[in-house]
Design a protein around this motif. Structure first.
Motif, PDB file in Angstrom:
ATOM      1  N   HIS A   1      13.709  74.075  80.023  1.00 38.55           N
ATOM      2  CA  HIS A   1      13.977  73.611  78.359  1.00 38.55           C
ATOM      3  C   HIS A   1      12.914  73.262  77.368  1.00 38.55           C
TER       4      HIS A   1
ATOM      5  N   GLN B   1      23.670  70.181  73.619  1.00 40.61           N
ATOM      6  CA  GLN B   1      22.791  71.234  72.673  1.00 40.61           C
ATOM      7  C   GLN B   1      23.544  72.714  72.402  1.00 40.61           C
ATOM      8  N   LYS B   2      24.914  73.211  72.774  1.00 39.41           N
ATOM      9  CA  LYS B   2      25.891  74.039  72.718  1.00 39.41           C
ATOM     10  C   LYS B   2      26.447  73.316  71.410  1.00 39.41           C
ATOM     11  N   GLY B   3      26.982  72.400  70.845  1.00 41.06           N
ATOM     12  CA  GLY B   3      27.071  72.045  69.694  1.00 41.06           C
ATOM     13  C   GLY B   3      25.936  71.867  68.893  1.00 41.06           C
TER      14      GLY B   3
ATOM     15  N   PRO C   1      24.187  69.601  78.503  1.00 40.56           N
ATOM     16  CA  PRO C   1      24.558  71.188  77.258  1.00 40.56           C
ATOM     17  C   PRO C   1      25.405  71.133  76.186  1.00 40.56           C
ATOM     18  N   ALA C   2      26.013  70.064  76.733  1.00 42.09           N
ATOM     19  CA  ALA C   2      27.217  70.122  75.229  1.00 42.09           C
ATOM     20  C   ALA C   2      26.721  69.598  74.500  1.00 42.09           C
TER      21      ALA C   2
ATOM     22  N   ASP D   1      31.447  66.453  74.122  1.00 39.32           N
ATOM     23  CA  ASP D   1      31.207  67.117  74.117  1.00 39.32           C
ATOM     24  C   ASP D   1      30.464  67.793  72.802  1.00 39.32           C
ATOM     25  N   ALA D   2      30.705  68.708  73.246  1.00 38.30           N
ATOM     26  CA  ALA D   2      30.331  69.865  71.927  1.00 38.30           C
ATOM     27  C   ALA D   2      30.925  69.324  70.247  1.00 38.30           C
ATOM     28  N   GLN D   3      32.270  69.195  70.258  1.00 36.13           N
ATOM     29  CA  GLN D   3      32.656  69.271  69.190  1.00 36.13           C
ATOM     30  C   GLN D   3      32.255  67.563  68.629  1.00 36.13           C
TER      31      GLN D   3
ATOM     32  N   ALA E   1      23.366  73.912  68.229  1.00 35.96           N
ATOM     33  CA  ALA E   1      23.414  75.039  67.899  1.00 35.96           C
ATOM     34  C   ALA E   1      24.266  76.545  67.100  1.00 35.96           C
ATOM     35  N   GLU E   2      25.384  75.861  67.206  1.00 31.50           N
ATOM     36  CA  GLU E   2      26.839  75.635  67.109  1.00 31.50           C
ATOM     37  C   GLU E   2      26.919  75.335  64.977  1.00 31.50           C
ATOM     38  N   HIS E   3      26.819  74.372  65.236  1.00 31.34           N
ATOM     39  CA  HIS E   3      26.942  73.417  63.967  1.00 31.34           C
ATOM     40  C   HIS E   3      25.193  73.183  63.152  1.00 31.34           C
TER      41      HIS E   3
END
Length: 405
Positions: A348, A223-225, A220-221, A190-192, A227-229
């Motif tokens: 994408h 990609q989210k991770g 998607p997870a 996951d993004a974590q 983008a955030e970190h």
């Protein structure tokens, strides 16, 4: 000193005040016991400050040592506790074993050499110790070696997941694409996982803001991770995962056509393998099938080959033009699985085009994944995530274990 005792003292590399003073050899038990002692009145340095201190008392301890031919060997010692005037009573470390271990350093070095080549369970049977005890040894050396890992130069990473156990149980792998080494592994996908990676990166002298490139699948997870970190990282969607999407579409077309075209039965790999990897027999069969101009699978196969060819180009503009043309033709083909792929590509787009500039892929991760799954199969699985991750670091981390010789 008895000559036999002196011989074993030299063999163990002991220096005064340590020496072997008793040797007991039991033929029936196939066991050799070596008793190490120190001379009366000896002083030892305080473990805290190094000051020379007298012995306060002793503790009896035993360590498993390297076999003496086919006989199990054990070291026994009265380990002194010294009385330091400044720091009180402390147990003295012995030169042949690390604190808290029931094995000598040389025995542990043997174990670590063996577990790189064969499953831990196999090693445990060979050395006649439980695999749990060996896993504790592995964890110690891997953890200690990772403490010294320098990640200050890491700028381009690849991320992928690999299965840890049967079912939906995954480990995420973060790899340094330049150094081709495993940097970090953690349970989940996951993004974590990106947050955990960045924490580990910082702990080893790295900086998440210095990561300029990251290669990943379309998760998607992930990609989210990213983008955030990884605020300064440009994402490249791995072309091998893109090819997987195309292959899946080709196979769906084949499955939908196989009932009306019996010749397609048992032909799956003819359409999914690269032509150069087909045997002469397979190649001949494929050419025969391609003669059927009405075959939808053959049409999808040509789209597959064209898509693969586009990714031999190293120019973003040219790549974009050819991909757009490919997508328009795929939409016009009337093949729903390929039409579906075009929408995935559009969603994408920037990360797909980034490949034509970065040229980075998860190819190294695919190889790593293969090595890990092979090791897992030989070991018949790992009971815990911790064991799996330690083995991943051991195989792929290029760690300096600093083992005694």
């Amino acid at each position: 000193m008895d000559q036999g005792n002196q011989l074993f003292t030299l063999a163990l590399g002991l220096v005064p005040p340590w020496a072997v003073d008793v040797v007991r050899f039991t033929v029936e038990e196939k066991r050799l016991d070596l008793y190490v002692n120190f001379s009366r009145g000896s002083h030892f340095p305080c473990p805290v400050c190094g000051q020379d201190c007298p012995v306060h008392d002793t503790q009896e301890k035993v360590w498993r040592h390297l076999d003496f031919f086919q006989h199990a060997a054990y070291l026994h010692a009265r380990v002194p506790r010294v009385q330091c005037p400044e720091h009180g009573v402390h147990l003295v470390p012995v030169p042949w074993a690390r604190e808290g271990s029931g094995f000598t350093l040389l025995f542990e070095a043997l174990v670590m050499a063996m577990v790189r080549e064969m499953p831990v369970l196999t090693v445990s049977r060979l050395v006649r110790e439980t695999d749990q005890r060996l896993w504790r040894v592995i964890d110690h050396y891997v953890s200690k070696a990772r403490e010294a890992v320098d990640m200050s130069e890491v700028q381009a990473i690849g991320v992928d997941e690999t299965s840890s156990r049967r079912g939906h149980d995954y480990i995420s792998l973060f790899v340094d694409l330049a150094a081709k080494r495993l940097l970090f592994a953690t349970p989940g996908k996951d993004a974590q996982t990106f947050e955990k990676f960045c924490e580990d990166l910082q702990a080893h002298g790295g900086n998440s803001e210095a990561i300029a490139e990251v290669s990943m699948d379309l998760s998607p997870a992930f990609q989210k991770g990213a983008a955030e970190h990884l605020p300064n990282a440009q994402v490249t969607f791995d072309r091998f995962h893109l090819m997987k999407l195309i292959n899946e579409a080709v196979d769906v077309v084949r499955k939908g056509e196989v009932y009306s075209q019996p010749d397609l039965k048992k032909s799956r790999w003819l359409w999914l393998k690269n032509p150069g990897k087909l045997s002469a027999k397979q190649s001949a069969k494929l050419q025969e099938l391609l003669k059927n101009q009405n075959l939808k699978t053959a049409q999808a196969y040509q789209f597959r080959l064209t898509f693969q060819e586009i990714f031999t180009i190293q120019n973003r503009h040219q790549g974009a033009v050819l991909l757009k043309a490919w997508m328009e033709n795929a939409k016009a083909s009337g093949l729903p699985p390929l039409v579906k792929v075009t929408y995935t590509l559009m969603n994408h787009w920037d990360g797909i085009l980034r490949w034509f500039e970065s040229q980075i892929t998860n190819g190294i991760l695919e190889g790593f994944n293969s090595l890990l799954q092979s090791a897992k199969a030989k070991a018949r699985g790992y009971r815990t995530h911790k064991n799996f991750i330690n083995m991943a670091y051991l195989i792929l981390g290029k760690l300096d274990l600093r083992l005694p010789t």
